[in-house]
Scaffold this active site. Sequence first.
Site, PDB file in Angstrom:
ATOM      1  N   LYS A   1       0.737  -1.375   0.070  1.00 23.44           N
ATOM      2  CA  LYS A   1       0.093  -0.009   0.092  1.00 23.44           C
ATOM      3  C   LYS A   1       0.862   1.435   0.224  1.00 23.44           C
ATOM      4  CE  LYS A   1      -2.809   0.726   3.615  1.00 23.44           C
ATOM      5  NZ  LYS A   1      -2.859   2.233   4.202  1.00 23.44           N
TER       6      LYS A   1
ATOM      7  N   ARG B   1       2.615   5.922  -3.321  1.00 22.09           N
ATOM      8  CA  ARG B   1       3.882   6.604  -3.821  1.00 22.09           C
ATOM      9  C   ARG B   1       4.051   6.646  -5.329  1.00 22.09           C
ATOM     10  NH1 ARG B   1       4.488   5.433   1.444  1.00 22.09           N
ATOM     11  NH2 ARG B   1       5.957   6.646   2.802  1.00 22.09           N
TER      12      ARG B   1
ATOM     13  N   ASP C   1       2.564  -0.873  12.022  1.00 18.24           N
ATOM     14  CA  ASP C   1       1.243  -1.410  11.601  1.00 18.24           C
ATOM     15  C   ASP C   1       0.850  -2.920  12.246  1.00 18.24           C
ATOM     16  OD1 ASP C   1       0.683   1.118  10.593  1.00 18.24           O
ATOM     17  OD2 ASP C   1       1.276   0.407   8.852  1.00 18.24           O
TER      18      ASP C   1
ATOM     19  N   ARG D   1      -5.326   2.615  18.487  1.00 23.18           N
ATOM     20  CA  ARG D   1      -4.949   1.206  18.492  1.00 23.18           C
ATOM     21  C   ARG D   1      -4.502   0.630  19.617  1.00 23.18           C
ATOM     22  NH1 ARG D   1      -2.370   0.821  12.265  1.00 23.18           N
ATOM     23  NH2 ARG D   1      -4.532   1.108  11.053  1.00 23.18           N
TER      24      ARG D   1
END
Length: 430
Positions: free
Chosen positions: A19, A24, A312, A343
Amino acid sequence: MRVEPITRLVGHIAVPGDKSISHRSVLLGALCEGETRITGFGRSADTEATIEAVRALGITVYEHGEDTLHVFGKGLRGLTAPGRPIDCANAGTLVRLIAGILAGQDGQEFELTGDESLSARPMRRVTEPLGRMGAGVETEDGHLPLGIQGRPLHAITYELPVASAQVKSAILLAGLYADGETTVVEPEPTRDHTELMLEAAGVSITRREKSVSVRPPERLELGEIEVPGDFSSAAPFIVAATLVPGSELHIHGVNLNPRRTGLLTILERMGGRVTVYNRRRIGGERAGDLEIRSAELVATTVFGPEVPLAIDELPLFALLASCAHGNSRLRGAEELRAKESDRVEATVEALRALGQHVQGTEDGFRIKGVPTRPRGGRISSRGDHRIAMLGAVAALDSQDGVEIEDAACVAVSFPGFFELLDSLRREAAA
Ligand code: S3P
């Protein structure tokens, strides 16, 4: 969405294109002279927002099938203001990176908006350095909508107050338009996809251990870009195969940029059994195939430089640690509170609802490991794709299965996630 336990994870899979690199490739493709061909593009709600954003700026993007794009760039200064807001949807990477590019579009005005989650996330971290470079920037008390007046930019040296690849990238991209060499100093190294792609496009980049500099180029040219599989999309399957006994899963063509694979280092310390083979380069990035076998895990502590390298995947770390022998800790991860959801809170709430022993702290988790299967139950994703996938992974190893509220948000990064899970279920039954 209900996810049932699985007997084991076996077979061979691939995951969609990365992703971060997909965003980019479209953004830089728009700034190139002429056509950039992107293969292996990771299609998702987030990356589609990027395609729409560059289209709104006057760039033609042809889509061929699922994962090939042709972006017809108009050069560094060829974007045209759409005269209406650009909707960045849920995509933090899009809003931060494009802000850096738009800041350099001298004489034009832009407005960036996003969904409810993105509108709650901090934007001053990009507007502050871009303002210092000379751009006109306005926010709603540090949040979206973000107004940008492109102006001639000055080169700066900027010390990032938080380790963030998005903020680093915004400044480097604005540096393409500056009147000299722009330098970003990082508190800890973060993912370097922007630097790698700028170099591939012919830009002069100087890299040091904790800083990176960019010099304004005449032009950008990429030609072709192949996007490797997304490590962050492979991670739920790496964790599931580690936890579910009898598993032996292969994941092919995964990006193994060392600034992304902190989870592998952590997992190795915990006793995980992941082997990398067929190491190669895909699109200028390190990549390879993974073999994951189930393993008994021991507790560990994660802090400092390891945090950005696994940023992540930290909710998944909490799940791993909750199934390990001993007590684990995550420290120095306050940034988790500024993601698509808080989170720390979302992970604690979800894992506790499934019977796991996880406590939130200001900057991470305290986790009591109990090496038995999670009980299962019902969780809310809070609209956060990574939390929905966390629930699904826990479900695979659970006793009773997991009901996930708002599981559709997986489409933000991985629209085919549940189909891939179903195919593994069929493989396990075969
Ligand atoms: C990203 C950087 C990280 C990461 C996000 C993608 C990127 O965010 O959490 O999913 O593509 O640069 P931060 O820069 O806010 O840490």
